[in-house]
Design an enzyme around this catalytic site. Structure first.
Site, mmCIF file in Angstrom:
data_model
loop_
_atom_site.group_PDB
_atom_site.id
_atom_site.type_symbol
_atom_site.label_atom_id
_atom_site.label_comp_id
_atom_site.label_asym_id
_atom_site.label_seq_id
_atom_site.Cartn_x
_atom_site.Cartn_y
_atom_site.Cartn_z
ATOM 1 N N LYS A 145 79.799 49.746 51.372
ATOM 2 C CA LYS A 145 80.119 50.142 50.002
ATOM 3 C C LYS A 145 81.631 50.247 49.786
ATOM 4 C CE LYS A 145 75.732 52.568 49.140
ATOM 5 N NZ LYS A 145 75.112 53.910 48.936
ATOM 6 N N PHE A 182 72.135 60.294 38.301
ATOM 7 C CA PHE A 182 73.262 59.764 39.061
ATOM 8 C C PHE A 182 73.449 58.255 38.891
ATOM 9 C CE2 PHE A 182 69.542 59.948 41.907
ATOM 10 C CZ PHE A 182 69.483 58.632 42.362
ATOM 11 N N ARG A 217 76.856 57.863 58.331
ATOM 12 C CA ARG A 217 77.110 58.869 57.289
ATOM 13 C C ARG A 217 77.433 60.235 57.898
ATOM 14 N NH1 ARG A 217 72.045 56.924 53.510
ATOM 15 N NH2 ARG A 217 73.159 55.434 52.184
ATOM 16 N N ASN A 256 78.695 57.555 50.201
ATOM 17 C CA ASN A 256 78.009 57.573 51.501
ATOM 18 C C ASN A 256 78.087 56.248 52.265
ATOM 19 O OD1 ASN A 256 76.126 56.153 50.065
ATOM 20 N ND2 ASN A 256 74.470 57.647 50.279
ATOM 21 N N GLU A 306 66.097 42.405 48.364
ATOM 22 C CA GLU A 306 67.557 42.590 48.301
ATOM 23 C C GLU A 306 68.302 41.394 48.906
ATOM 24 O OE1 GLU A 306 67.954 46.332 50.326
ATOM 25 O OE2 GLU A 306 67.146 47.466 48.628
ATOM 26 N N TYR A 320 69.925 48.276 42.197
ATOM 27 C CA TYR A 320 69.523 49.688 42.139
ATOM 28 C C TYR A 320 68.523 49.970 41.014
ATOM 29 C CZ TYR A 320 72.909 51.333 45.640
ATOM 30 O OH TYR A 320 73.588 51.587 46.813
ATOM 31 N N HIS A 348 74.750 50.952 52.529
ATOM 32 C CA HIS A 348 73.366 50.786 52.085
ATOM 33 C C HIS A 348 72.587 50.058 53.165
ATOM 34 C CE1 HIS A 348 69.875 49.626 49.650
ATOM 35 N NE2 HIS A 348 69.995 48.431 50.214
ATOM 36 N N THR A 352 70.598 60.055 53.424
ATOM 37 C CA THR A 352 71.332 59.732 52.195
ATOM 38 C C THR A 352 72.493 60.699 51.951
ATOM 39 O OG1 THR A 352 69.233 58.941 51.299
ATOM 40 C CG2 THR A 352 71.013 59.304 49.723
HETATM 41 P P1 DAT Z 1 69.666 55.498 50.446
HETATM 42 O O1 DAT Z 1 71.005 54.901 50.087
HETATM 43 O O2 DAT Z 1 69.786 56.465 51.598
HETATM 44 O O3 DAT Z 1 68.586 54.477 50.630
HETATM 45 P P2 DAT Z 1 68.446 56.060 47.855
HETATM 46 O O4 DAT Z 1 67.923 54.676 47.867
HETATM 47 O O5 DAT Z 1 67.496 57.176 47.598
HETATM 48 O O6 DAT Z 1 69.234 56.417 49.207
HETATM 49 O O7 DAT Z 1 69.593 56.177 46.746
HETATM 50 C C1 DAT Z 1 70.528 55.133 46.577
HETATM 51 C C2 DAT Z 1 71.892 55.752 46.402
HETATM 52 O O8 DAT Z 1 71.919 56.530 45.216
HETATM 53 C C3 DAT Z 1 72.304 56.707 47.509
HETATM 54 O O9 DAT Z 1 72.879 56.038 48.604
HETATM 55 C C4 DAT Z 1 73.276 57.596 46.822
HETATM 56 C C5 DAT Z 1 72.726 57.679 45.408
HETATM 57 N N1 DAT Z 1 71.899 58.879 45.238
HETATM 58 C C6 DAT Z 1 70.608 59.019 45.619
HETATM 59 N N2 DAT Z 1 70.155 60.248 45.328
HETATM 60 C C7 DAT Z 1 71.186 60.891 44.745
HETATM 61 C C8 DAT Z 1 71.380 62.212 44.220
HETATM 62 N N3 DAT Z 1 70.384 63.107 44.224
HETATM 63 N N4 DAT Z 1 72.602 62.515 43.714
HETATM 64 C C9 DAT Z 1 73.600 61.624 43.705
HETATM 65 N N5 DAT Z 1 73.495 60.367 44.178
HETATM 66 C C10 DAT Z 1 72.316 60.013 44.696
HETATM 67 MG MG MG Z 2 67.705 53.189 49.242
#
Ligand code: DAT
Ligand code: MG
Length: 153
Positions: free
Chosen positions: A12, A60, A105, A115, A129, A52, A118, A94
């Site tokens: 990222k 968010f 992370r 973070n 993806e 996404y 991905h 995450t």
């Molecule tokens: P990951 O990246 O661990 O697969 P995810 O797919 O649930 O997590 O979410 C994608 C991204 O969105 C994540 O890397 C950071 C952001 N995100 C997820 N949940 C969030 C939250 N509660 N507050 C802020 N950002 C969030």
């Molecule tokens: Mg994810």
């Protein structure tokens, strides 16, 4: 041997700006996963929303799109048995403050919105993806001499 899988990794924008891009890829490579595709690209809003899509409507989401489009990223595909789970484990939870030490992370981040990385969350997500980030671009199928020492072939 477990079934061969492919997974998509994105380095990222924060990781790129902090000079951690190749460190993040190195940890996958060092684990034994084989790189079969790599691109450096700027994500635009349309691509961010496609990738996404599952998070559209969440509070968010706008910040997430701003973040992922804020600087170039590296998209990489890694292959190996259990590639999806192995890459997720190396990435960590995450929320960086909940990610185990030793994970990317957990070692390198402090904020959920920064973070670093991905990784696809299932083989089906990986396929979707990879299709988004490597549309029309063939992935390399290359044998490594060490494959039989890393994979139970
Ligand atoms: P990951 O990246 O661990 O697969 P995810 O797919 O649930 O997590 O979410 C994608 C991204 O969105 C994540 O890397 C950071 C952001 N995100 C997820 N949940 C969030 C939250 N509660 N507050 C802020 N950002 C969030
Ligand atoms: Mg994810």
């Amino acid at each position: 041997m477990a079934e061969m899988e492919r997974t998509l990794i994105l380095v990222k924008p924060d990781a790129m700006q902090r000079g951690l891009g190749f460190e993040i890829l190195r940890r996958r490579e060092a684990r034994g996963l084989k790189p079969v595709g790599v691109r450096l690209l700027q994500v635009d809003e349309a691509l961010a929303k496609r990738h996404y899509g599952e998070h559209e409507g969440k509070p968010f989401f706008a910040g997430l799109v701003d973040y992922i489009t804020s600087s170039p990223i590296i998209a990489a595909v890694f292959e190996g048995p259990n590639a999806v789970a192995a890459a997720r484990q190396t990435m960590g939870s995450t929320r960086p403050t909940e990610a185990a030490p030793g994970t990317i992370r957990g070692d390198l981040g402090v904020e959920i919105g920064r973070n670093l990385v991905h990784g696809s969350d299932s083989p089906a997500s990986a396929e979707r993806e990879i299709g988004i980030f490597f549309e029309g671009q063939p992935l390399a199928a290359w044998p490594r001499d060490v494959d039989r020492w890393t994979f139970e072939l």
